[in-house]
Write an enzyme that holds these catalytic residues in place. Sequence first.
Site, PDB file in Angstrom:
ATOM      1  N   ARG A  23       0.904  -1.350   0.042  1.00 52.58           N
ATOM      2  CA  ARG A  23      -0.173  -0.131   0.071  1.00 52.58           C
ATOM      3  C   ARG A  23       0.872   1.252   0.021  1.00 52.58           C
ATOM      4  NH1 ARG A  23      -5.775  -0.112   1.156  1.00 52.58           N
ATOM      5  NH2 ARG A  23      -6.495  -1.952   0.480  1.00 52.58           N
ATOM      6  N   ARG A  27      -2.429   7.117   0.684  1.00 53.78           N
ATOM      7  CA  ARG A  27      -3.078   8.108   1.550  1.00 53.78           C
ATOM      8  C   ARG A  27      -2.017   8.801   2.411  1.00 53.78           C
ATOM      9  NH1 ARG A  27      -8.739   5.705   3.647  1.00 53.78           N
ATOM     10  NH2 ARG A  27      -7.013   4.050   3.568  1.00 53.78           N
ATOM     11  N   ARG A  36      -5.994  12.841  -5.336  1.00 56.06           N
ATOM     12  CA  ARG A  36      -7.287  12.555  -4.927  1.00 56.06           C
ATOM     13  C   ARG A  36      -8.132  13.799  -4.728  1.00 56.06           C
ATOM     14  NH1 ARG A  36      -9.407  10.660   0.141  1.00 56.06           N
ATOM     15  NH2 ARG A  36     -10.649   8.894  -0.137  1.00 56.06           N
ATOM     16  N   ASP A  73      -6.850  -1.596  -7.670  1.00 56.34           N
ATOM     17  CA  ASP A  73      -7.371  -2.130  -6.678  1.00 56.34           C
ATOM     18  C   ASP A  73      -7.834  -3.549  -7.099  1.00 56.34           C
ATOM     19  OD1 ASP A  73      -8.482  -1.383  -3.918  1.00 56.34           O
ATOM     20  OD2 ASP A  73      -9.872  -2.686  -4.606  1.00 56.34           O
ATOM     21  N   TYR A 149     -15.791 -10.215  -1.348  1.00 57.61           N
ATOM     22  CA  TYR A 149     -16.518  -8.862  -1.660  1.00 57.61           C
ATOM     23  C   TYR A 149     -17.569  -9.262  -2.535  1.00 57.61           C
ATOM     24  CZ  TYR A 149     -12.475  -6.459   0.692  1.00 57.61           C
ATOM     25  OH  TYR A 149     -11.677  -5.993   1.604  1.00 57.61           O
TER      26      TYR A 149
HETATM   27  O1  1CP Z   1       0.168   0.977  -3.119  1.00 58.25           O
HETATM   28  C1  1CP Z   1      -0.414  -0.344  -3.343  1.00 58.25           C
HETATM   29  O2  1CP Z   1      -0.185  -1.208  -2.694  1.00 58.25           O
HETATM   30  C2  1CP Z   1      -1.071  -0.527  -4.654  1.00 58.25           C
HETATM   31  C3  1CP Z   1      -2.424  -0.225  -4.727  1.00 58.25           C
HETATM   32  C4  1CP Z   1      -3.390  -0.775  -3.952  1.00 58.25           C
HETATM   33  C5  1CP Z   1      -3.269  -2.369  -3.660  1.00 58.25           C
HETATM   34  C6  1CP Z   1      -2.455  -3.396  -3.848  1.00 58.25           C
HETATM   35  C7  1CP Z   1      -4.572  -0.276  -3.595  1.00 58.25           C
HETATM   36  C8  1CP Z   1      -5.031   1.012  -3.667  1.00 58.25           C
HETATM   37  N1  1CP Z   1      -5.599  -1.524  -3.120  1.00 58.25           N
HETATM   38  C9  1CP Z   1      -4.639  -2.517  -3.195  1.00 58.25           C
HETATM   39  C10 1CP Z   1      -5.103  -4.018  -2.648  1.00 58.25           C
HETATM   40  C11 1CP Z   1      -6.519  -4.281  -1.960  1.00 58.25           C
HETATM   41  N2  1CP Z   1      -7.588  -3.423  -1.852  1.00 58.25           N
HETATM   42  C12 1CP Z   1      -6.668  -5.079  -1.038  1.00 58.25           C
HETATM   43  C13 1CP Z   1      -5.567  -6.170  -0.655  1.00 58.25           C
HETATM   44  C14 1CP Z   1      -4.345  -5.512   0.269  1.00 58.25           C
HETATM   45  C15 1CP Z   1      -4.854  -5.448   1.719  1.00 58.25           C
HETATM   46  O3  1CP Z   1      -5.266  -6.300   2.325  1.00 58.25           O
HETATM   47  O4  1CP Z   1      -4.438  -4.186   2.032  1.00 58.25           O
HETATM   48  C16 1CP Z   1      -7.856  -5.132  -0.659  1.00 58.25           C
HETATM   49  C17 1CP Z   1      -8.577  -5.773   0.435  1.00 58.25           C
HETATM   50  C18 1CP Z   1      -8.544  -4.270  -1.391  1.00 58.25           C
HETATM   51  C19 1CP Z   1     -10.011  -3.637  -0.950  1.00 58.25           C
HETATM   52  C20 1CP Z   1     -10.005  -2.196  -0.616  1.00 58.25           C
HETATM   53  N3  1CP Z   1      -9.488  -1.179  -1.570  1.00 58.25           N
HETATM   54  C21 1CP Z   1     -10.420  -1.527   0.520  1.00 58.25           C
HETATM   55  C22 1CP Z   1     -11.075  -2.414   1.636  1.00 58.25           C
HETATM   56  C23 1CP Z   1     -10.319  -2.909   2.532  1.00 58.25           C
HETATM   57  C24 1CP Z   1     -11.137  -3.696   3.546  1.00 58.25           C
HETATM   58  O5  1CP Z   1     -10.822  -3.556   4.841  1.00 58.25           O
HETATM   59  O6  1CP Z   1     -12.184  -4.307   3.240  1.00 58.25           O
HETATM   60  C25 1CP Z   1     -10.327  -0.312   0.536  1.00 58.25           C
HETATM   61  C26 1CP Z   1     -10.874   0.824   1.408  1.00 58.25           C
HETATM   62  C27 1CP Z   1      -9.880   0.102  -0.735  1.00 58.25           C
HETATM   63  C28 1CP Z   1      -9.409   1.416  -1.331  1.00 58.25           C
HETATM   64  C29 1CP Z   1      -8.029   1.683  -1.715  1.00 58.25           C
HETATM   65  N4  1CP Z   1      -7.144   0.850  -2.604  1.00 58.25           N
HETATM   66  C30 1CP Z   1      -6.084   1.509  -2.897  1.00 58.25           C
HETATM   67  C31 1CP Z   1      -5.984   2.449  -2.322  1.00 58.25           C
HETATM   68  C32 1CP Z   1      -4.812   3.792  -2.156  1.00 58.25           C
HETATM   69  C33 1CP Z   1      -7.395   2.799  -1.411  1.00 58.25           C
HETATM   70  C34 1CP Z   1      -7.575   4.095  -0.582  1.00 58.25           C
HETATM   71  C35 1CP Z   1      -8.467   5.092  -1.682  1.00 58.25           C
HETATM   72  C36 1CP Z   1      -8.770   6.257  -0.930  1.00 58.25           C
HETATM   73  O7  1CP Z   1      -9.260   6.598  -0.032  1.00 58.25           O
HETATM   74  O8  1CP Z   1      -7.842   7.145  -1.543  1.00 58.25           O
END
Ligand code: 1CP
Length: 341
Positions: A23, A27, A36, A73, A149
């Site tokens: 990640r 943010r 963003r 994502d 999901y």
């Molecule tokens: O920097 C990086 O790692 C690359 C981008 C990336 C990756 C690999 C993002 C961007 N998301 C992910 C993977 C991801 N997305 C996972 C697997 C990894 C983990 O467990 O962290 C999961 C479960 C998600 C689903 C997801 N996307 C959620 C929900 C998590 C939950 O608790 O259910 C959320 C809130 C997101 C949004 C997201 N994805 C990525 C970002 C930067 C964001 C935040 C968006 C924002 O608010 O700006």
Amino acid sequence: MRKIFIDACFGKETPYTPVWMMRQAGRYLPEYMEIRKKIGNFLDMTRNPEIVAEITLQPIRRLDVDAAILFSDILNLPMEMGLPLRFEKGIGPIFDKKISKIEDIVSLDNDAYNKISYVYEGIKQIKKELPPEKALIGFCGSPWTVSTYMVEGRGSKQYAKIKKMVYADSETLHKLLEKVTEQTTKYLLKQIESGADAVMVFDSWGGALERDKFFEFSWDYMRKIAKDIKEKYSSVPIILFSKGVGLYMDGMDGEFDVLGVDWNTPIEYALKIFKDNYTLQGNMDPTRLYNKEATKEAVEKIAKIMKGHRHIFNLGHGILPDVPVENAKYFVDLCKEITRR
Ligand code: 1CP
């Protein structure tokens, strides 16, 4: 040019232990927040190849990590399979249309992986700008995690709907997992063909399953993805990461190169099980980044345990949004400095 990260994935000698953070594009970076604010909608950001490239490269410029990870994502693929997706403030991702029966699975789009052209265009753009010594990691969610999901409709604590399928309708669930696996494999192959140097499968919710069910409903599908990719592209490293399954590690094998170790699992325990059969990636608790001393303590400990073994530094899960950038930079610099050979 040789890439330190790729060499480490295959257990080759490197001048220091490479480092990146799960990640890392996100943010906690003010330059991410600026984009963003301007774009407003997270999904729109992921659908714009120029923005995808820009955000992917931000942590490379700011932190000098050894690998960039594609900004996207894990839920873009199921969205393109036909489930409209939105992100709600304070809740997270929401699918209003959910999967509950075989008809829902049959109607999913078999050509979804082709529709994610914005990801492939983004990758091509990133590779134009990424310094040659850095690697680009493409990624996907594991079929199990993505399916949670698709069935629950959103993030979950109990996983009641999908676990009901595990125990009461496993046939339907396997059909869904097969479909997601097929799309995911094609998706990763196209990411590689577009220029990804390595690929990673994120299984964030593997730990929602008891041992035998984890292997049946999650690991075996991840393993199949890895095998099918290896058959075509043996020189592209594959990283598998399941969260919350440290005690199941003795059952994990397959044709992959790197195993992500979460922060609940002592890395010495993972090393004892895997020896040097795989490169271990991880595993500092991400909350240690709130404090430099706590960071130093963990980095030194992990470096000592992993000295002489196959290792890539990373966190044991994603970096949190309110971590000071300065502390993230301290972590990255320290990992390289104390392992320099
Ligand atoms: O920097 C990086 O790692 C690359 C981008 C990336 C990756 C690999 C993002 C961007 N998301 C992910 C993977 C991801 N997305 C996972 C697997 C990894 C983990 O467990 O962290 C999961 C479960 C998600 C689903 C997801 N996307 C959620 C929900 C998590 C939950 O608790 O259910 C959320 C809130 C997101 C949004 C997201 N994805 C990525 C970002 C930067 C964001 C935040 C968006 C924002 O608010 O700006």
